[in-house]
Design a protein around this motif. Structure first.
Motif, short mmCIF file in Angstrom:
data_model
loop_
_atom_site.label_atom_id
_atom_site.label_comp_id
_atom_site.label_asym_id
_atom_site.label_seq_id
_atom_site.Cartn_x
_atom_site.Cartn_y
_atom_site.Cartn_z
N ILE A 78 -4.54 -7.71 -45.64
CA ILE A 78 -3.30 -7.24 -46.26
C ILE A 78 -2.15 -7.35 -45.26
CG2 ILE A 78 -2.17 -5.23 -47.29
CD1 ILE A 78 -4.36 -6.16 -49.04
N ALA A 81 -0.98 -10.95 -44.99
CA ALA A 81 -0.26 -11.40 -46.19
C ALA A 81 1.12 -10.78 -46.25
CB ALA A 81 -1.06 -11.03 -47.43
N VAL A 82 1.21 -9.48 -45.93
CA VAL A 82 2.51 -8.81 -45.99
C VAL A 82 3.47 -9.42 -44.98
CG1 VAL A 82 3.68 -6.65 -45.47
CG2 VAL A 82 1.68 -6.65 -46.94
N ALA A 85 4.58 -12.94 -46.25
CA ALA A 85 5.49 -12.88 -47.39
C ALA A 85 6.83 -12.31 -46.96
CB ALA A 85 4.88 -12.02 -48.50
#
Lengths: 196, 364
Positions: A78, A81-82, A85
């Motif tokens: 996570i 990905a955070v 992005a």
């Protein structure tokens, strides 16, 4: 629960536990982009901004989504990905609304996606059990510490351009040695303030 | 079990949310309205939605700026002069620019984003580059990894080019259409078709695509591009040095040359690794029997295997060229092959009296 006061975390993450010199995270962009102070300042400020924001985002996701569901082991994925992005989003935003800032920072943003110091900050936040306020200041401090480190190194490398470095050490070799010496100097502060 | 489903659901949820955020942001943030591009102080002008690169915008308007790397900023071919609206030059471009170009506002079209009205200048020649549609009429394997492709032109039906020029083949990729440069291998007197010599590069998008095509399929390309310029003076000798798929422009030059000047002196040096990389040798030996002024030298750089038969030279090709060429300044050279070969051969040729402006090369 971590009882270290917030000010100590903030100061400590900049100096005594500098994420670059104490943990040697984010070395790749540190080695590549520390040739000129201008570039180093650009990359450094981009890292401060991204580290500050992603630490907060990751704190919220980790403690309000993963912990209640007992999915802490997903933290790694996570966080990555955070960060990726967020960097994409910031790049688009800056390009649209501030062309000047884009030309100063924008080209460094893709580099930051893979800067492990940013992931490192999110992981330290979890390991050291910081609360929200502590995490916020830790993210800001660690970013400032990284920026300080790369600007210091860029200043030294600009000076080293005029010195007679032995041929086998030119380039990365001497930079690694100088980084080691600075790291020892930073460690000297550790006795005053050691954060966990 | 529920743990697995839950974690998959959470991961998917977060990833979808992040992707949606980025898509929405792209829709609203990366929207720059309509921009106007003025070319060569009014020679052409057009309007288009902003947001993309200048190279792509020009391509959409049927202006084909050369670009061997396909817009990655690594070949430095797509130079145009941007006089207003391009923003400051990026660090990705400066390595390709001389001081004069930096002062003149030269930019790489693939790195300039269209975000406002632009005024640009580039060579008139690019306005005459056309887009061709062709049909693959013949595929002939030349070696284990090189194929010869013959493309019959459909629209336009004729192509005019100088020997040694190249075209940009359009190939599909996961990120949309890409372009890769391939030299024309056929001689200039064949104007209704072109031949390419394509080596299969492991992982290469365009070469994989071209090797997967079968006869009868259609493909698109733009061209011709390139600054190879064969001298029209028959007393100027020619030397061609190539390796691998670098055969293509050389093949075109040699066959075009002997059609027009049967007596002209020409050397061909071609470097291969081993016997299995050798091709076109028979054709060139036949040509050499017809034209005594044509000399052909192939060399194998790998040591010969135990039962391998080989009549020609061995060792690197620049050493063969060094042994055989006499000093002569009335000579043009055309080199095509890997960068270390080009550098080694250029040095040899300079020692043999050639001037830098008479050496044309294509590194890949």
């Amino acid at each position: 629960m971590n009882i270290t006061p917030v000010w100590a975390i903030f100061i400590g993450s900049i100096f005594t536990n500098n994420i670059l010199f104490a943990s040697f995270l984010g070395m790749c962009s540190f080695l590549v982009c520390s040739n000129k102070i201008d570039t180093a300042l650009g990359l450094g400020s981009a890292v401060v901004f991204v580290m500050f924001c992603t630490t907060i985002l990751n704190y919220v996701l980790y403690y309000y989504l993963l912990v209640p569901l007992k999915l802490e082991f997903l933290g790694f994925l996570i966080f990555i990905a955070v960060i990726a992005a967020f960097v994409q989003f910031v790049e688009m935003f800056v390009e649209r609304f501030s062309p000047d800032l884009y030309y100063a920072l924008g080209i460094f943003l893709p580099l930051i996606t893979v800067n492990c110091a940013i992931l490192g900050a999110a992981l330290f936040m979890v390991i050291r059990k910081y609360n929200f306020v502590q995490s916020t200041f830790y993210g800001l401090g660690a970013g400032l510490g990284w920026a300080l480190a790369i600007v210091l190194m860029a200043g030294l490398r600009e000076k080293m351009g005029y010195s007679n470095v032995p041929t086998p050490l030119r380039g990365t070799g001497v930079v690694m040695m100088v980084a080691g010496v600075i790291a020892m100097a930073f460690m000297g502060f550790a006795g005053m303030l050691n954060i966990q | 079990m529920s743990m697995i489903i839950l974690s998959v659901a959470v991961m998917t949820g977060i990833f979808v949310a992040l992707s949606l955020l980025l898509i929405v942001a792209g829709r609203y943030l990366a929207n720059y309205g309509t921009c106007t591009i003025v070319v060569n102080a009014g020679a052409a002008a057009f309007e288009l939605p902003g947001g993309g690169t200048l190279l792509k915008a020009l391509y959409d308007k049927k202006i084909f700026i050369p670009s061997a790397c396909g817009g990655k900023g690594s070949c430095g071919y797509c130079k145009v002069t941007v006089s207003s609206g391009g923003g400051p030059i990026l660090p990705t471009e400066t390595p390709f620019m001389s001081r004069a170009e930096l002062r003149a506002g030269t930019r790489l079209a693939c790195q300039v984003k269209v975000k406002q009205n632009l005024e640009i200048q580039f060579s008139e020649v690019y306005l005459s580059v056309k887009e061709f549609r062709g049909r693959l009429s013949r595929v002939r394997p030349l070696t284990h990894d090189i194929k010869e492709l013959t493309i019959e032109l459909i629209e336009p039906a004729q192509i005019g080019f100088r020997p040694g020029q190249y075209v940009q083949i359009q190939a599909p990729s996961p990120d949309g259409v890409i372009f890769r440069a391939y030299s024309i291998s056929s001689p200039i007197f064949q104007s209704d078709r072109i031949q390419l010599v394509v080596r299969l590069v492991p992982g290469g998008i365009a070469s994989t695509f071209l090797h997967s095509l079968s006869e009868g399929q259609e493909l698109f390309f733009t061209g011709p591009y390139g600054d190879f310029k064969l001298s029209e003076d028959p007393n100027v000798a020619v030397v061609c040095v190539g390796g691998g798929a670098g055969m293509a422009p050389i093949n075109s030059i040699i066959h075009s040359l002997y059609r027009k000047w049967p007596e002209r002196s020409c050397y061909l040096f071609f470097g291969c690794r081993s016997n299995r990389d050798v091709f076109y040798l028979d054709t060139f030996q036949a040509l050499a029997r017809e034209h005594p002024s044509f000399k052909v030298v192939y060399a194998l750089s790998d040591p010969l295997a135990a039962e391998e038969q080989w009549q020609g030279d061995t060792g690197f090709i620049h050493l063969s060229a060094d042994r055989r060429l006499e000093v002569n300044s009335k000579r043009q050279a055309f080199l095509c092959g890997p960068p270390p070969m080009i550098e080694a051969v250029t040095e040899i040729l300079m020692n043999k009296g050639l001037r830098m402006e008479d050496i044309f090369y294509d590194k890949f």
